[in-house]
Design an enzyme around this catalytic site. Structure first.
Site, PDB file in Angstrom:
ATOM      1  N   HIS A 113       0.817  -1.223   0.000  1.00  0.00           N
ATOM      2  CA  HIS A 113       0.000   0.000   0.000  1.00  0.00           C
ATOM      3  C   HIS A 113       0.847   1.268   0.000  1.00  0.00           C
ATOM      4  CE1 HIS A 113      -4.075  -1.765   0.794  1.00  0.00           C
ATOM      5  NE2 HIS A 113      -3.292  -2.811   1.001  1.00  0.00           N
TER       6      HIS A 113
ATOM      7  N   ASP B  33       3.394   9.404  -0.536  1.00  0.00           N
ATOM      8  CA  ASP B  33       2.222   8.614  -0.195  1.00  0.00           C
ATOM      9  C   ASP B  33       2.060   7.519  -1.234  1.00  0.00           C
ATOM     10  OD1 ASP B  33      -0.054   7.991   1.293  1.00  0.00           O
ATOM     11  OD2 ASP B  33      -0.683  10.090   1.403  1.00  0.00           O
TER      12      ASP B  33
END
Ligand code: GDG
Length: 455
Positions: free
Chosen positions: A156, A363
């Site tokens: 992720h 991110d």
């Protein structure tokens, strides 16, 4: 019939599922609800003794299997290696990484423990889908126990470039263990490329297109950008817009424009830089003084990890300094809320605002950027200001106002552009972004990964 077994560090507890802050839980829970299956992970509790028989709880079509950790597991595996080394390094913060061999040993031990639980759960045709950086070596630990099922891994968070990754002492063993999976999924093509570079240059693996061969094992690698359910988010934002908390927020704003940010309180999210950029806007564009309010919602996370206590103190002092300097009797420029809110309320706040400010320093994806757009009213949409270092930038750069979070004036200019954007341009950006979100929603993410795993 083949079942889907998902393994991640934490599972969404049944009651917590709806309001939990964290992209993995939000994404995986929604994805599993449609297919059904088993979800194995840490219960979130600590117990003195190691346990290998998980607690089982069924909710609709999902069976939740959870195990406690010991305090020692928690310190070494979770707080130590996962969040003290892998998280900072994979987000390019090697200055915050604190490696010890003992933590790494604890990390491997917990991964072996999860593999043992899987060995007693798995049936012949089951497919196993492992999630995130806590469980990188789980595939290898499963193979060591003779589990031959199709096993995939999805990361992720970003995969760093080889020169950054090599600062983790056991980097080679870690990446070698990734080659035990049949399929590796990353958020973006950049992450895929970084992995393939490492595999070719540092492991000496044979890389042919997106296929890596190490010894006799073959691993396929791909980008599977995680999405959301845009229509569900839209309905949620509409439903919650008429609630009391939102009416209170609106009343307090008077007619001011609203800039909103929502992030777990984490140093990778660029909160301090963002606060300073907002001050820069007030400094250089006096027309916004008293006319714009910036709401930052930042639920605390991982508070017992050193870097997190530091960022919290830093943010409090930055918000205090800026508010101290600019506040007037009738206006507080930054409203900083260090707590979590109901998901519906968050989406309604997005819907009410004029600008969504999403500016992480790094991110993997950033679901907030996607939720912000999906919450907007089509007739009068707000504008997304997005960091070029969010994975979401790969899909959303043509509709968002792109900024570099290290450039304060650039971010202030981006805010000015968003706040003053004409309706027609806002609508056309919104329509473009909604089409992107619908085309690659959460079901597409799951289905593409699972059908590639099955292939
Ligand atoms: C990791 C990766 C990747 C936030 N505050 C509250 C709340 N949230 C929800 C948001 C969003 C989720 O939590 C956060 O997701 P992000 O994707 O923005 O970030 P991470 O938690 O760091 O997630 C990330 C993600 O995994 C998925 O792959 O995108 O890059 O770091 O859904 O809305 N939810 C509620 N209250 C809050 O106060 N209910």
């Amino acid at each position: 019939m083949s079942r889907l077994i998902v393994v991640s560090n934490r599972v969404a507890s049944i009651t917590e599922g709806k309001s939990s802050a964290g992209g993995l839980v939000v994404g995986v829970l929604d994805a599993l609800r449609e297919t059904g299956g088993i979800w194995l992970g840490w219960s979130g509790t600590l117990e003195p003794k190691l346990k290998l028989n998980p607690f089982s709880e069924r909710h609709e079509n999902i069976e939740f299997l959870t195990v406690p950790l010991t305090k020692r597991d928690y310190d070494r595996y979770y707080r130590g290696f996962s969040n003290g080394v892998l998280w900072p390094t994979f987000h390019y913060r090697i200055d915050l990484s604190l490696y010890t061999r003992i933590d790494y040993m604890g990390y491997l031990e917990v991964n072996r423990k999860f593999a043992q639980i899987l060995a007693s759960t798995v049936e012949e045709d089951d497919h196993i889908w492992v999630h995130d950086y806590h469980l990188i070596p789980l595939g290898k630990a499963c193979r060591d126990l003779g589990i031959q099922n199709k096993t995939g891994f999805f990361l992720h968070i970003p995969f760093p470039s080889p020169s950054v990754l090599r600062t983790i002492p056991p980097h080679r063993e870690l990446v070698e263990s990734m080659c035990a999976y049949d399929l590796l999924g990353f958020q973006t093509d950049n992450d895929v490329q970084a992995f393939l570079d490492y595999a070719a240059r540092c492991l000496g693996a044979t890389v042919t297109g997106n296929v890596v061969q190490l010894g006799d094992r073959i691993t396929r690698v791909g980008a599977y950008p995680i999405g959301i359910h845009p229509e569900q988010v839209k309905s949620l934002s509409k439903e919650s817009v008429h609630t009391k908390p939102l009416a209170t927020l609106k009343a307090g704003l008077l007619d001011r424009k609203l800039i909103v940010s929502v992030d777990r309180l984490d140093y990778s999210k660029g909160l301090v830089e963002r606060f300073n950029a907002f001050e820069q806007l007030l400094e250089t564009s006096p027309q916004y003084r008293g006319k714009v309010t910036f709401v930052q919602i930042a639920p605390p996370s991982r508070q017992d990890v050193q870097g997190y206590r530091q960022i919290r103190r830093q943010l409090e002092s930055t918000a205090g300094r800026i508010n101290g300097k600019w506040t007037e009797l009738s206006w507080t420029p930054i409203r900083y809320m260090n707590r979590s809110y109901d998901r519906g309320l968050l989406m309604a706040i997005f819907r009410t605002s004029q600008v969504g400010l999403v500016t992480p320093l790094r991110d993997g994806m950033n679901l907030v950027a996607k939720e912000y757009i999906a919450s907007q009213p089509a007739h009068d949409p707000g504008v997304l200001v997005l960091s070029e270092f969010a994975g979401a930038a790969a899909e959303m750069r043509n509709g968002a106002v792109m900024v570099n979070p290290y450039d304060l004036q650039g971010m202030a200019d981006g805010l000015h552009r968003a706040l003053s954007m004409p309706l027609e341009e806002r609508k056309s950006r919104y329509e473009h972004l909604m089409a992107v979100l619908k085309q690659n929603d959460l079901s597409t993410w799951r289905d593409r990964f699972l059908s590639d795993l099955a292939a």
